[in-house]
Design a protein around this motif. Structure first.
Motif, PDB file in Angstrom:
ATOM      1  N   THR A 163      25.078 -62.085 -42.809  1.00  0.00           N
ATOM      2  CA  THR A 163      26.335 -62.621 -42.271  1.00  0.00           C
ATOM      3  C   THR A 163      26.095 -63.341 -40.944  1.00  0.00           C
ATOM      4  O   THR A 163      26.633 -64.436 -40.697  1.00  0.00           O
ATOM      5  CB  THR A 163      27.349 -61.485 -42.078  1.00  0.00           C
ATOM      6  OG1 THR A 163      27.565 -60.832 -43.334  1.00  0.00           O
ATOM      7  CG2 THR A 163      28.662 -62.015 -41.537  1.00  0.00           C
TER       8      THR A 163
ATOM      9  N   ASP B 141      24.367 -66.558 -41.644  1.00  0.00           N
ATOM     10  CA  ASP B 141      25.325 -67.520 -42.190  1.00  0.00           C
ATOM     11  C   ASP B 141      26.132 -68.171 -41.070  1.00  0.00           C
ATOM     12  O   ASP B 141      26.360 -69.390 -41.064  1.00  0.00           O
ATOM     13  CB  ASP B 141      26.244 -66.805 -43.190  1.00  0.00           C
ATOM     14  CG  ASP B 141      27.229 -67.751 -43.836  1.00  0.00           C
ATOM     15  OD1 ASP B 141      28.292 -68.013 -43.228  1.00  0.00           O
ATOM     16  OD2 ASP B 141      26.943 -68.242 -44.943  1.00  0.00           O
TER      17      ASP B 141
ATOM     18  N   SER C 148      22.851 -57.161 -45.416  1.00  0.00           N
ATOM     19  CA  SER C 148      24.101 -57.915 -45.545  1.00  0.00           C
ATOM     20  C   SER C 148      24.637 -58.330 -44.175  1.00  0.00           C
ATOM     21  O   SER C 148      25.103 -59.454 -43.989  1.00  0.00           O
ATOM     22  CB  SER C 148      25.136 -57.081 -46.299  1.00  0.00           C
ATOM     23  OG  SER C 148      26.348 -57.792 -46.428  1.00  0.00           O
ATOM     24  N   GLU C 149      24.559 -57.405 -43.215  1.00  0.00           N
ATOM     25  CA  GLU C 149      25.025 -57.733 -41.862  1.00  0.00           C
ATOM     26  C   GLU C 149      24.169 -58.849 -41.249  1.00  0.00           C
ATOM     27  O   GLU C 149      24.694 -59.780 -40.631  1.00  0.00           O
ATOM     28  CB  GLU C 149      24.959 -56.479 -40.990  1.00  0.00           C
ATOM     29  CG  GLU C 149      25.953 -55.398 -41.391  1.00  0.00           C
ATOM     30  CD  GLU C 149      25.726 -54.105 -40.638  1.00  0.00           C
ATOM     31  OE1 GLU C 149      24.777 -54.059 -39.826  1.00  0.00           O
ATOM     32  OE2 GLU C 149      26.484 -53.143 -40.860  1.00  0.00           O
TER      33      GLU C 149
ATOM     34  N   ALA D  66      24.235 -65.312 -49.623  1.00  0.00           N
ATOM     35  CA  ALA D  66      25.380 -64.424 -49.849  1.00  0.00           C
ATOM     36  C   ALA D  66      25.296 -63.774 -51.227  1.00  0.00           C
ATOM     37  O   ALA D  66      25.582 -62.570 -51.384  1.00  0.00           O
ATOM     38  CB  ALA D  66      26.680 -65.217 -49.704  1.00  0.00           C
TER      39      ALA D  66
END
Length: 935
Positions: free
Chosen positions: A771, A774, A767-768, A801
């Protein structure tokens, strides 16, 4: 040819010629002879086929072949005459051979033309075959005589070197010695160059190896011969100086004699190039490894072939011989107590497995096919011998890890005592140095005993022989220096012998590493470092600074050796993400962890020596980081192994090892100490639960993993072509891919992720990274003008995401294990125990995790493509100071211009039926003996 092949009348030896024994020793003679053999055999074979098919008449092709043979014979005659006139010492013999070729060629031409006219006539054909045999024999003799010229030139240089050696041996002053050494250097260089050319030409591999070894001795001992001779001339009263000089002189003379023997095709003397010692047996694999292989082959047989009277005693005797060798290894000083117990246990298990197998054979005796019980017994027997083999390998690596640790220390201590002129200390340290050398040789022999690599075993034994021969001479050089510490020639001599020793130890170390698997080495090194870390902590708690410093030094040495071995291993791979990850782990241990550990050790030793206060937890943490660093290197190395290639002990890298002195406040958490299923015996974490799933669930998960692998191939093709230097998008994509691979491995009960918390933390890392990806790609999208590419890129970011969020949800796959009436059943992640059977359930969570990872990888691939297009294919508005990322194609990997074919590749080639392999000229010559004799 006889064993005097290559000798000349000028050398005092006459050439013996046997026309029925044409031995060709060089490839140049064979290559030169091959075209003529091909032409003659084509002529004979083509007309033989015509005779069989009864096709009379003249053949234009036969006429063309006859003309070709005549032209080839003329060329041989011209070149033979040239060689004869250029070498007066062999002119008479060469001209006689040339005349013989001319006569044989004329006879062959006449017979061949008659044969081309009447191919069906048996008498004509027999005459032509005899003429062909005589021509080939004459040409072969001419070529061998020409080859004798090269041998004669090499022997001339050999005699020059012998003369220079005699002058050097009798030199009585330093100036005379230097002049003789200079002359010997020139003549030895010429001899080595001629030997190199001869080595390239020889056909027999053993002869080539002997020449290579002799050339290496000449090159390596040149400096030592000069320094040892100087010391002997300056200090003839020292017996050690004479021993040094005689050793090097004997080695050089042996090498020179070896070159002469190989050149003349004579049997080699029964001495090593180092001189003096009997030639050790260096051929074949290790004895214990060979015995295990033979046992594995002999224990598998058809039931009809089993005989209680013959088979049982034979197998039991072979096994007891293997167990005796294993017992000797177990009783060795460097074998750990735990390893010794495991070897004993495996030996007993193998004994029992053999008895079970023999019982099954006796039960199946007389039956044509194996029963299921016999198949299980054979499988169990193979498994037990494999387990014993693994324990013996690791016992060997125990010795390697200890004996090759700081192997230069005994030499440094010995030479330091000699430089200070302490003769008594030199004698004391000489005993330690001898024991060290004997230990290296012993360990080398142990390593050889458990290796099937014949070439590697040969190299290790050769290097061990050099160590054994060089050890007393290093001590003699130290004695000379200890007796004359101010003598410059004594210092130079000691330095030369010390350098030779270091090179020999380095060669032995590399040879041992070459036949020792890195998996075993890392497993053993990890355990040894853990032992040393625990000893350090105990020494710290007991206030023993000497023991602490000594053990910490061993830890640093082991860690440095791990880094060196792993770095050398990675040189065998093409650069890729696997090697990058391994080398990163090595860099962390070498540059970060070990420097911090050294600081903590210095602080601890100072505190113990001065009575100052010390933070024990800081030292324990620094020690733990060393162990963790080695474990991470091992994990990274094992990442490219298939599950079936891993030993059972490698599946759990650190399951049974913890720091004994760790306090409760600093106890392991996560993968070390947490038991996720305290009420269930046999399962402690989610990864173990995954292994207990039913076979049906495992197959379903494997199907999902296969889909994931296909997606990963697409990922590798798209992302792998970009250089990640200056491109954070590619770096993040590869990082996310690696974590997703670990998560999919977890669902199969393998990989570095063990607990549910490990998987959750991995999902957080994804997830990090998502991010960060993104953020980068949105900056690229902002600079891209409105277009379909920009819209696609933003849509792909929404997918990333979404899938990252799905992975975070599905990562909470803690296996639900229940124990019902002692039955354990596992299906996915929910574990129950019914009537002794564990039940694990949670298949949906595992498959959902894999599917989410697959979808995320697809989204990442699409994002990378769209980012590239958005970054490079549209005109930018305004001025941009610097690009957000640099899109640079990855440079192609360096490959050799000519890749040597492996034996299995040669065997795997498809050969067309119409293609026929050309016979060797030697075999073709042999074929011409019988047809003519039979007529």
């Amino acid at each position: 040819m006889t064993d005097t092949y290559g000798t000349l009348p000028t050398g005092g030896i006459t050439l013996k010629w046997d026309p029925k024994n044409l031995e060709i020793r060089t490839t140049s003679v064979e290559r030169t002879l091959e075209p003529l053999v091909l032409q003659v055999t084509t002529l004979v074979n083509s007309k033989d086929k015509q005779a069989k098919k009864k096709r009379p008449g003249k053949s234009k092709r036969a006429s063309a072949l006859v003309a070709t043979v005549e032209r080839a014979t003329e060329i041989f005659i011209e070149r033979g005459q040239t060689i004869a006139y250029e070498n007066p010492e062999i002119t008479r013999e060469m001209l006689a051979a040339v005349e013989e070729v001319r006569k044989a060629g004329a006879a062959m031409s006449l017979a061949a033309r008659e044969f081309s006219e009447e191919p069906c006539a048996s008498a004509v054909r027999s005459s032509m075959v005899r003429a062909a045999r005589n021509l080939l024999s004459a040409v072969t003799r001419l070529l061998i005589l020409a080859d004798c010229v090269d041998v004669h030139q090499l022997l001339s240089r050999h005699r020059a070197v012998e003369t220079d050696l005699d002058k050097l041996k009798s030199a009585s002053s330093q100036s005379e010695l230097v002049e003789c050494s200079r002359q010997l250097g020139r003549s030895a260089a010429e001899l080595a160059a001629a030997a190199a050319r001869r080595q390239h030409e020889l056909k027999e591999p053993r002869m080539k190896d002997e020449l290579a070894a002799a050339r290496a001795v000449l090159k390596k001992h040149s400096t030592m011969l000069l320094t040892a001779s100087k010391v002997y001339v300056r200090h003839p009263e020292l017996a050690a100086a004479k021993a040094n000089r005689d050793y090097v002189l004997r080695a050089v003379c042996s090498a020179v004699d070896t070159i002469a023997c190989v050149a003349q095709g004579r049997a080699l003397p029964n001495t090593t190039p180092a001189g003096g010692n009997a030639r050790p047996p260096v051929e074949g694999p290790g004895e214990l490894a060979q015995a295990l292989d033979d046992f594995d082959e002999r224990m598998v047989m058809e039931p009809l072939a089993y005989s209680e009277l013959r088979t049982r005693p034979s197998l039991e005797e072979r096994l007891e011989s293997i167990i005796s060798g294993a017992a000797l290894m177990a009783d060795s000083s460097c074998t750990r107590d735990e390893r010794r117990e495991r070897i004993v246990a495996e030996c007993n298990a193998v004994r029992q497995a053999l008895q079970d197998l023999l019982h099954e054979y006796m039960t199946n005796a007389g039956k044509p096919e194996q029963s299921s019980g016999l198949e299980r017994a054979i499988e169990n027997m193979c498994r037990k011998t494999r387990d014993l083999r693994r324990q013996l390998r690791k016992a060997v690596v125990d010795h390697v890890s200890d004996s090759f640790l700081e192997s230069n220390v005994p030499l440094l201590v010995l030479m330091e005592a000699a430089r200070n002129g302490h003769e008594k200390e030199v004698e004391e340290y000489a005993i330690v140095f001898t024991e060290h050398a004997n230990k290296l040789v012993e360990v080398a022999n142990l390593v050889c005993s458990m290796s099937n690599n014949e070439d590697g075993v040969k190299m290790v034994r050769h290097a061990a022989g050099q160590i054994e021969a060089l050890c007393p001479q290093v001590i003699n050089a130290a004695r000379v220096l200890g007796a004359r510490p101010r003598s410059r020639v004594a210092q130079e001599n000691a330095t030369a012998f010390a350098r030779a020793w270091e090179q020999a130890v380095k060669l032995l170390t590399e040879a041992v590493d070459d036949i020792t698997t890195i998996d075993d080495f890392l497993a053993v090194s990890e355990n040894h470092i853990l032992e040393d870390v625990n000893k350090c902590v105990v020494a710290l708690q007991e206030g023993d600074p000497d023991s602490l410093e000594r053990t910490a030094g061993a830890i640093r040495g082991r860690a440095a050796r791990v880094c060196s071995v792993v770095t050398q291993e990675m040189d065998n791979y093409e650069p890729c993400i696997y090697t990058k990850r391994v080398l990163e782990a090595v860099t962390v241990l070498r540059d970060q962890v070990m420097s911090k550990f050294a600081v903590r050790v210095d602080a601890a030793v100072s505190a113990l020596g001065g009575g100052a206060g010390l933070d024990e937890n800081e030292f324990i943490d620094a020690s733990r980081l060393v162990y963790d660093g080695v474990r991470e290197i091992r994990r990274a190395v094992l990442m490219n192994r298939e599950e079936e290639d891993l030993d059972p002990e490698d599946v759990e890298l650190d399951e049974h090892y913890t720091l004994e002195t760790r306090s409760k406040s600093s106890a392991h958490t996560g993968e070390h100490g947490v038991d996720e299923y305290p009420d269930i015996s046999g399962i402690t974490n989610a990864r173990e639960a995954m292994r207990k799933m039913t076979e049906e669930d495992k197959r379903k998960i494997l199907q999902q993993v296969e889909l994931f692998r296909r997606e990963k191939m697409t990922f590798d093709n798209e992302v792998g072509k970009w250089d990640d230097a200056g491109n954070d998008i590619i770096t993040l994509a590869k990082h996310m891919c690696m974590i997703m691979l670990e998560m999919t491995d977890f669902t199969r009960g393998r990989g570095p992720l063990k607990t549910t918390m490990d998987v959750i933390n991995a999902a957080k890392k994804i997830s990090e990274a998502g991010t960060k990806l993104d953020k980068l790609t949105r900056e690229i999208a902002e600079q891209c003008p409105e277009s379909s590419t920009k819209q696609d890129l933003l849509a792909y970011l929404q997918r990333i995401a979404l899938y990252c969020h799905q992975i975070q949800i599905t990562s909470k796959v803690k296996a639900d294990v229940q124990n019902i009436s002692g039955e354990l059943i596992v299906s996915g992640a929910d574990v129950q125990n019914i009537s002794g059977e564990l039940i694990v359930s949670g298949l949906d969570s595992a498959t959902s995790l894999i599917q989410a990872a697959k979808n995320l990888m697809n989204a990442v691939v699409l994002t990378v493509k769209a980012s590239y297009v958005a970054s490079t294919k549209y005109t930018r508005q305004g001025t941009i100071a610097s690009p957000i990322v640099v899109w640079r194609m990855k440079a192609p990997e360096k490959k050799p211009l000519v890749r040597p074919e492996k034996p299995e590749e040669v065997r795997a080639k498809v050969r067309r039926g119409s293609q026929k392999k050309q016979p060797s000229p030697v075999h073709a010559l042999a074929e011409f003996q019988s047809p003519a004799d039979s007529v």
